[in-house]
Design an enzyme around this catalytic site. Structure first.
Site, PDB file in Angstrom:
ATOM      1  N   CYS A  70       0.828  -1.213   0.000  1.00  0.00           N
ATOM      2  CA  CYS A  70       0.000   0.000   0.000  1.00  0.00           C
ATOM      3  C   CYS A  70       0.859   1.259   0.000  1.00  0.00           C
ATOM      4  O   CYS A  70       0.419   2.316  -0.451  1.00  0.00           O
ATOM      5  CB  CYS A  70      -0.933   0.011   1.205  1.00  0.00           C
ATOM      6  SG  CYS A  70      -2.206  -1.263   1.160  1.00  0.00           S
ATOM      7  N   PHE A  71       2.075   1.134   0.525  1.00  0.00           N
ATOM      8  CA  PHE A  71       2.966   2.291   0.623  1.00  0.00           C
ATOM      9  C   PHE A  71       4.142   2.198  -0.346  1.00  0.00           C
ATOM     10  O   PHE A  71       5.069   3.005  -0.280  1.00  0.00           O
ATOM     11  CB  PHE A  71       3.494   2.419   2.059  1.00  0.00           C
ATOM     12  CG  PHE A  71       2.405   2.470   3.095  1.00  0.00           C
ATOM     13  CD1 PHE A  71       1.643   3.600   3.261  1.00  0.00           C
ATOM     14  CD2 PHE A  71       2.131   1.357   3.884  1.00  0.00           C
ATOM     15  CE1 PHE A  71       0.630   3.654   4.208  1.00  0.00           C
ATOM     16  CE2 PHE A  71       1.127   1.395   4.834  1.00  0.00           C
ATOM     17  CZ  PHE A  71       0.373   2.539   4.999  1.00  0.00           C
TER      18      PHE A  71
END
Length: 282
Positions: free
Chosen positions: A248-249
């Site tokens: 997600c990052f």
């Protein structure tokens, strides 16, 4: 045969609309016939070349065939087509009274038009309708949907959905990666990019999935992503750990391996197809 199959088409329409909305590349391309149908355009013979080459060649031969041969009922065809349904073959009239209309040189263009229309519109109208409804649930009103597709070229839509079809550029990848705990001059970072450059295209894509959950890049490459990528330093039990990721990052957690060979083995493991789908992605 599946009673839910029409709902699957609706679900697909929603997924495609979400992908466009959030600029996520899904690695697919729309067929020209399907695109034209969604845009409310008539489907012509040239449109079906990629979708059904056999039908295209058959229709083209009919249009180019000697008129006298057609008028003598040389093909023995009338305005019907044969379809297969649950293992049984059925004859379907292309127009009212089609079984009584013989194909000839005067009506062959109409025959080809009706045949294409039945094959790519009439016979799959329910599936197209459910896809269009699912798409409209997310991105447009049903009444405005044809205008949405009419405003696009198929090539542009394909680029939006499929992304960059070229090979992954490691130099571009490196240029859009930042470091936390590492410096670009550290040996681990030098080893890492050296090993990535040696990878096959499949291994690079597997690493990209492991790192970001993305299999396809935007047309602009890495600069088209919503965020830069990051490599984080991991020091605990480094030589006994595999890299992990926070997709997600866009964050890859790379242990401080003490040798190029150990790092190579670790990257080989995470780029194996059966591992990248489940290990270290959360």
């Amino acid at each position: 045969m599946n009673p839910e199959h029409l709902n699957y088409f609706g679900f697909c329409g929603r997924v495609i609309a979400l992908a466009l909305m959030h600029k996520v590349q899904v690695g697919i391309a729309f067929d020209r016939v399907f695109f034209s149908t969604l845009a409310g355009r008539d489907v012509c013979l040239d449109d079906v070349l990629d979708a059904d080459p056999f039908l295209y060649m058959s229709c083209k031969k009919i249009l180019e065939m000697d008129a006298d041969f057609l008028d003598s009922d040389g093909l023995g065809l009338c305005f019907v087509t044969e379809i297969e349904e649950f293992g049984s073959k059925l004859l379907v009239e292309l127009c009212p009274g089609g079984k009584d209309i013989a194909l000839n040189s005067q009506n062959r263009e109409e025959y080809v038009k009706l045949l294409i229309n039945h094959r790519f519109m009439t016979s799959i109208s329910e599936q197209i309708t459910h896809f269009a409804q699912g798409f409209a649930d997310i991105l447009s009103r049903p009444t405005l949907q044809p205008f949405f597709f009419q405003s696009l070229d198929l090539e542009d839509l394909d680029k939006m959905l499929r992304g960059n079809g070229d090979g992954i550029s490691v130099d571009d990848w490196k240029a859009h990666t930042d470091y936390n705990g590492y410096k670009e001059t550290d040996c681990q970072i030098s080893w890492f990019w050296k090993l990535v450059k040696k990878m096959s295209e499949e291994q690079k894509r597997a690493l990209l999935v492991f790192w970001t959950s993305l299999k396809y890049l935007p047309v602009e490459g890495f600069r088209g992503l919503q965020s830069r990528l990051y490599i984080y330093k991991v020091t605990d039990c480094a030589d006994r750990r595999l890299p992990t990721s926070h997709t997600c990052f866009f964050r890859l957690c790379l242990p401080t391996y003490q040798s190029l060979s150990v790092m190579d083995k670790s990257l080989q493991i995470i780029t194996q197809e059966h591992v990248t789908s489940s290990f270290g992605i959360w």
